[in-house]
Write a protein that holds these residues in place. Structure first.
Motif, PDB file in Angstrom:
ATOM      1  N   LEU A  67       8.669  54.250   9.950  1.00 35.81           N
ATOM      2  CA  LEU A  67       9.366  53.459   8.933  1.00 35.81           C
ATOM      3  C   LEU A  67       8.567  53.303   7.643  1.00 35.81           C
ATOM      4  CD1 LEU A  67      10.718  50.624  11.265  1.00 35.81           C
ATOM      5  CD2 LEU A  67      12.005  52.565  10.352  1.00 35.81           C
ATOM      6  N   LEU A  68       7.380  53.908   7.570  1.00 36.57           N
ATOM      7  CA  LEU A  68       6.511  53.686   6.413  1.00 36.57           C
ATOM      8  C   LEU A  68       7.165  54.153   5.117  1.00 36.57           C
ATOM      9  CD1 LEU A  68       3.846  52.787   5.201  1.00 36.57           C
ATOM     10  CD2 LEU A  68       2.904  55.047   5.754  1.00 36.57           C
ATOM     11  N   ASP A  69       7.732  55.343   5.109  1.00 36.28           N
ATOM     12  CA  ASP A  69       8.318  55.867   3.878  1.00 36.28           C
ATOM     13  C   ASP A  69       9.456  54.978   3.386  1.00 36.28           C
ATOM     14  OD1 ASP A  69       6.543  57.957   3.909  1.00 36.28           O
ATOM     15  OD2 ASP A  69       7.963  59.420   4.733  1.00 36.28           O
ATOM     16  N   GLU A  70      10.284  54.509   4.304  1.00 36.30           N
ATOM     17  CA  GLU A  70      11.409  53.663   3.904  1.00 36.30           C
ATOM     18  C   GLU A  70      10.923  52.331   3.354  1.00 36.30           C
ATOM     19  OE1 GLU A  70      15.697  52.099   5.669  1.00 36.30           O
ATOM     20  OE2 GLU A  70      14.296  53.182   6.978  1.00 36.30           O
ATOM     21  N   VAL A  71       9.911  51.756   3.982  1.00 36.47           N
ATOM     22  CA  VAL A  71       9.356  50.497   3.478  1.00 36.47           C
ATOM     23  C   VAL A  71       8.744  50.703   2.105  1.00 36.47           C
ATOM     24  CG1 VAL A  71       7.519  48.794   3.823  1.00 36.47           C
ATOM     25  CG2 VAL A  71       8.996  49.439   5.741  1.00 36.47           C
ATOM     26  N   MET A  72       7.985  51.773   1.931  1.00 36.76           N
ATOM     27  CA  MET A  72       7.303  51.996   0.659  1.00 36.76           C
ATOM     28  C   MET A  72       8.273  52.318  -0.474  1.00 36.76           C
ATOM     29  SD  MET A  72       4.240  51.200   1.028  1.00 36.76           S
ATOM     30  CE  MET A  72       3.663  51.769  -0.572  1.00 36.76           C
ATOM     31  N   ARG A  73       9.451  52.803  -0.164  1.00 35.31           N
ATOM     32  CA  ARG A  73      10.446  53.034  -1.212  1.00 35.31           C
ATOM     33  C   ARG A  73      10.879  51.717  -1.850  1.00 35.31           C
ATOM     34  NH1 ARG A  73      12.237  57.554   1.931  1.00 35.31           N
ATOM     35  NH2 ARG A  73      13.605  56.251   3.218  1.00 35.31           N
ATOM     36  N   ARG A  74      10.762  50.619  -1.108  1.00 36.75           N
ATOM     37  CA  ARG A  74      11.189  49.320  -1.627  1.00 36.75           C
ATOM     38  C   ARG A  74      10.026  48.423  -2.028  1.00 36.75           C
ATOM     39  NH1 ARG A  74      16.390  47.422   1.989  1.00 36.75           N
ATOM     40  NH2 ARG A  74      17.173  49.489   2.533  1.00 36.75           N
ATOM     41  N   ALA A  75       8.846  48.707  -1.511  1.00 37.46           N
ATOM     42  CA  ALA A  75       7.705  47.817  -1.715  1.00 37.46           C
ATOM     43  C   ALA A  75       7.032  48.057  -3.064  1.00 37.46           C
ATOM     44  CB  ALA A  75       6.693  48.012  -0.582  1.00 37.46           C
ATOM     45  N   GLN A  76       6.222  47.091  -3.459  1.00 39.95           N
ATOM     46  CA  GLN A  76       5.365  47.231  -4.635  1.00 39.95           C
ATOM     47  C   GLN A  76       4.015  47.749  -4.173  1.00 39.95           C
ATOM     48  OE1 GLN A  76       5.908  46.591  -8.014  1.00 39.95           O
ATOM     49  NE2 GLN A  76       3.857  47.439  -8.284  1.00 39.95           N
ATOM     50  N   PRO A  77       3.646  48.996  -4.508  1.00 45.30           N
ATOM     51  CA  PRO A  77       2.330  49.498  -4.084  1.00 45.30           C
ATOM     52  C   PRO A  77       1.210  48.790  -4.827  1.00 45.30           C
ATOM     53  CG  PRO A  77       3.425  51.092  -5.511  1.00 45.30           C
ATOM     54  CD  PRO A  77       4.416  49.994  -5.257  1.00 45.30           C
ATOM     55  N   VAL A  78       0.096  48.593  -4.143  1.00 43.74           N
ATOM     56  CA  VAL A  78      -1.065  47.910  -4.707  1.00 43.74           C
ATOM     57  C   VAL A  78      -2.306  48.677  -4.282  1.00 43.74           C
ATOM     58  CG1 VAL A  78      -2.384  45.765  -4.774  1.00 43.74           C
ATOM     59  CG2 VAL A  78       0.107  45.672  -4.612  1.00 43.74           C
ATOM     60  N   SER A  79      -3.251  48.864  -5.200  1.00 41.82           N
ATOM     61  CA  SER A  79      -4.419  49.692  -4.896  1.00 41.82           C
ATOM     62  C   SER A  79      -5.712  48.894  -4.715  1.00 41.82           C
ATOM     63  CB  SER A  79      -4.631  50.725  -6.008  1.00 41.82           C
ATOM     64  OG  SER A  79      -4.854  50.084  -7.252  1.00 41.82           O
ATOM     65  N   HIS A  80      -5.684  47.592  -5.018  1.00 44.89           N
ATOM     66  CA  HIS A  80      -6.911  46.805  -4.913  1.00 44.89           C
ATOM     67  C   HIS A  80      -6.613  45.375  -4.466  1.00 44.89           C
ATOM     68  CE1 HIS A  80      -8.242  50.036  -7.604  1.00 44.89           C
ATOM     69  NE2 HIS A  80      -9.472  49.765  -7.199  1.00 44.89           N
ATOM     70  N   VAL A  81      -7.599  44.777  -3.825  1.00 50.08           N
ATOM     71  CA  VAL A  81      -7.628  43.330  -3.632  1.00 50.08           C
ATOM     72  C   VAL A  81      -8.617  42.766  -4.634  1.00 50.08           C
ATOM     73  CG1 VAL A  81      -8.234  41.432  -2.080  1.00 50.08           C
ATOM     74  CG2 VAL A  81      -7.056  43.427  -1.174  1.00 50.08           C
ATOM     75  N   GLY A  82      -8.167  41.848  -5.469  1.00 51.74           N
ATOM     76  CA  GLY A  82      -9.045  41.201  -6.411  1.00 51.74           C
ATOM     77  C   GLY A  82      -9.613  39.929  -5.799  1.00 51.74           C
ATOM     78  N   CYS A  83     -10.916  39.914  -5.540  1.00 47.88           N
ATOM     79  CA  CYS A  83     -11.584  38.740  -4.968  1.00 47.88           C
ATOM     80  C   CYS A  83     -12.212  37.952  -6.107  1.00 47.88           C
ATOM     81  CB  CYS A  83     -12.659  39.170  -3.974  1.00 47.88           C
ATOM     82  SG  CYS A  83     -12.027  40.121  -2.571  1.00 47.88           S
ATOM     83  N   ILE A  84     -11.793  36.698  -6.280  1.00 45.79           N
ATOM     84  CA  ILE A  84     -12.239  35.880  -7.411  1.00 45.79           C
ATOM     85  C   ILE A  84     -12.975  34.656  -6.877  1.00 45.79           C
ATOM     86  CG2 ILE A  84     -11.509  34.524  -9.406  1.00 45.79           C
ATOM     87  CD1 ILE A  84      -9.146  37.168  -8.184  1.00 45.79           C
ATOM     88  N   GLY A  85     -14.224  34.486  -7.304  1.00 44.43           N
ATOM     89  CA  GLY A  85     -15.052  33.398  -6.819  1.00 44.43           C
ATOM     90  C   GLY A  85     -14.942  32.138  -7.653  1.00 44.43           C
ATOM     91  N   PRO A  86     -15.563  31.042  -7.208  1.00 43.62           N
ATOM     92  CA  PRO A  86     -15.476  29.756  -7.899  1.00 43.62           C
ATOM     93  C   PRO A  86     -15.957  29.791  -9.340  1.00 43.62           C
ATOM     94  CG  PRO A  86     -16.357  29.440  -5.696  1.00 43.62           C
ATOM     95  CD  PRO A  86     -16.300  30.921  -5.932  1.00 43.62           C
ATOM     96  N   ARG A  87     -16.917  30.643  -9.650  1.00 40.35           N
ATOM     97  CA  ARG A  87     -17.431  30.713 -11.012  1.00 40.35           C
ATOM     98  C   ARG A  87     -16.718  31.744 -11.869  1.00 40.35           C
ATOM     99  NH1 ARG A  87     -24.022  29.954 -10.647  1.00 40.35           N
ATOM    100  NH2 ARG A  87     -23.999  28.029  -9.414  1.00 40.35           N
ATOM    101  N   GLY A  88     -15.658  32.310 -11.343  1.00 39.39           N
ATOM    102  CA  GLY A  88     -14.867  33.260 -12.112  1.00 39.39           C
ATOM    103  C   GLY A  88     -15.264  34.706 -11.929  1.00 39.39           C
ATOM    104  N   GLY A  89     -16.333  34.954 -11.154  1.00 38.46           N
ATOM    105  CA  GLY A  89     -16.700  36.337 -10.874  1.00 38.46           C
ATOM    106  C   GLY A  89     -15.605  37.046 -10.099  1.00 38.46           C
ATOM    107  N   ARG A  90     -15.481  38.334 -10.344  1.00 38.98           N
ATOM    108  CA  ARG A  90     -14.391  39.095  -9.716  1.00 38.98           C
ATOM    109  C   ARG A  90     -14.892  40.467  -9.306  1.00 38.98           C
ATOM    110  NH1 ARG A  90      -8.325  39.608 -11.009  1.00 38.98           N
ATOM    111  NH2 ARG A  90      -7.785  41.583 -10.011  1.00 38.98           N
TER     112      ARG A  90
END
Length: 404
Positions: A67-90
């Motif tokens: 079902l991956l192809d069918e799901v990905m036809r509708r999903a928003q692809p994302v290439s990164h996880v942005g990790c943001i710390g308390p001091r604003g570092g990313r």
């Protein structure tokens, strides 16, 4: 009320719950030729409070289901996880990911089970049917009517709410492991500004974290989560003092992209909360004739709150065990062995959960990852389940950050 003895057509396997675990289990079994009845108390396309993130384990499960192809036809692809710390570092951690609202994902998974041959009925689980200590079906409620269905196996994939587990005699922890609050915001003008799965740690959010995930069609999933939200006192669960709405407000106040999103966007519907069950704890996994799977079995990761992929994986483990063994005890043993093999991985995420209580750890890891490709690679390995997340924030892991 009608005669309570009215029978639905028997099934070889009755799957209760048409979320990711239940639908994945039903599809695998139906593709193998078994007569499967899949039931859910909600009609197809029901909403589910969730972050909606599909990380690599979800992609792998969807690929096995075809079902991956069918799901990905509708999903928003994302290439990164942005990790943001308390001091604003990313730091942006690469990975193969996507976002699709659960209303759409669960409808696709249910349709996949039906396409494979599973029957679907809207009904609510009331209690198991038992003969000499073995579950042989279930009593269901359809509208105002009680019906019964006979089955060789019953699979409980009923999510984090413990009512069904309790009715089946499988609940060991009535309180959740964590809680989340989520809303959808329509803001097409933010589509180019927020493109990663953003996860934010901040002292004001302690003991939780915030997220913004870009969804299809200019929508965003925004929410906050608290892992370890309840404690046991003399065998009874008690909620800790964390207030999800206050944490959400603090997230919007302290993280400017969240503030901008809420300022320029339109909140679609209400903010909704939901319980979470972590670390494969809180429920018995099997009893004769019955298997518990998905979030009912605690298939969501602590620390990140991710659970869609592992729900599907445990559902498929249940199906594999039933297909491989005609004997009840052998099938149950195989399923329990499969979950036991996953347990160390869940424990590692539980160890990494200290970041939510001590967000300065996020600052430290982010600072080092920006300087060290090796640390960034280890963080990517956490996403891909090739690295130990506990090692990154353990005492040994922290010391390694300074000397690599």
């Amino acid at each position: 009320m009608s005669d309570p003895s009215r029978q639905l057509r028997p099934a070889e396997v009755l799957v209760i719950g048409a979320g990711p675990a239940g639908s994945a289990c039903a599809r695998v079994l139906a593709r193998a030729g078994l007569a499967v009845l899949l039931v859910d108390q909600h009609p197809p396309g029901r909403d589910k409070t969730c972050g909606d993130g599909l990380i690599p384990d979800a992609h792998k499960a969807l690929e096995r289901l075809g079902l991956l192809d069918e799901v990905m036809r509708r999903a928003q692809p994302v290439s990164h996880v942005g990790c943001i710390g308390p001091r604003g570092g990313r730091v942006d951690v690469p990975g193969t990911m996507a976002v699709l609202p659960r209303r759409e994902l669960d409808a696709l998974l249910l349709q996949g089970a039906r396409d494979a041959g599973a029957r679907f009925e809207q009904a609510r689980f009331e209690a198991p049917l038992e003969v000499v200590g073995r579950v042989v079906g279930a009593r269901l409620k359809q509208g105002d009517e009680i019906v019964e269905v006979q089955a060789r196996w019953v699979v409980l994939a009923t999510g984090a709410v413990p009512k069904a587990l309790t009715a089946a005699g499988m609940c060991e922890r009535h309180t959740p492991s964590g809680v989340g609050l989520r809303g959808y915001v329509k803001a097409p003008q933010m589509a180019g500004k927020i493109t990663s799965l953003e996860v934010v740690w901040n002292k004001a959010l302690r003991p939780g974290y915030g997220w913004i995930f870009p969804a299809p069609d200019g929508h965003f999933n925004i929410g906050v989560g608290v892992t370890d939200s309840h404690m046991d006192i003399e065998g009874k669960g008690q909620k800790k003092s964390a207030n999800l709405r206050a944490i959400f407000d603090a997230f919007v106040t302290n993280y400017e992209p969240a503030a901008e999103l809420m300022r320029v966007g339109e909140l679609v519907g209400d903010l909704k909360g939901a319980p979470l069950r972590f670390t494969l704890t809180g429920a018995k996994w099997t009893r004769p004739g019955l298997i518990v799977t998905g979030e009912a079995a605690g298939s969501t990761y602590s620390f990140t709150g991710e659970g869609i992929g592992k729900a599907m994986e445990t559902g498929m483990l249940a199906a594999d065990a039933m297909l491989a063994h005609s004997d009840d005890s052998a099938a149950r043993a195989a399923y329990e062995a499969g979950l036991t093999a996953l347990k160390p991985k869940f424990k590692l995420y539980e160890a990494a959960n200290r970041v939510n209580a001590h967000p300065w750890l996020a600052d430290l890891v982010i600072w080092r990852a920006k300087k060290s490709p090796r640390v960034l690679k280890r963080m990517a390995g956490v996403l891909n389940e090739t690295s130990n997340p506990g090692n990154i924030v353990s005492l040994k892991g922290i010391s390694r950050l300074f000397f690599e």
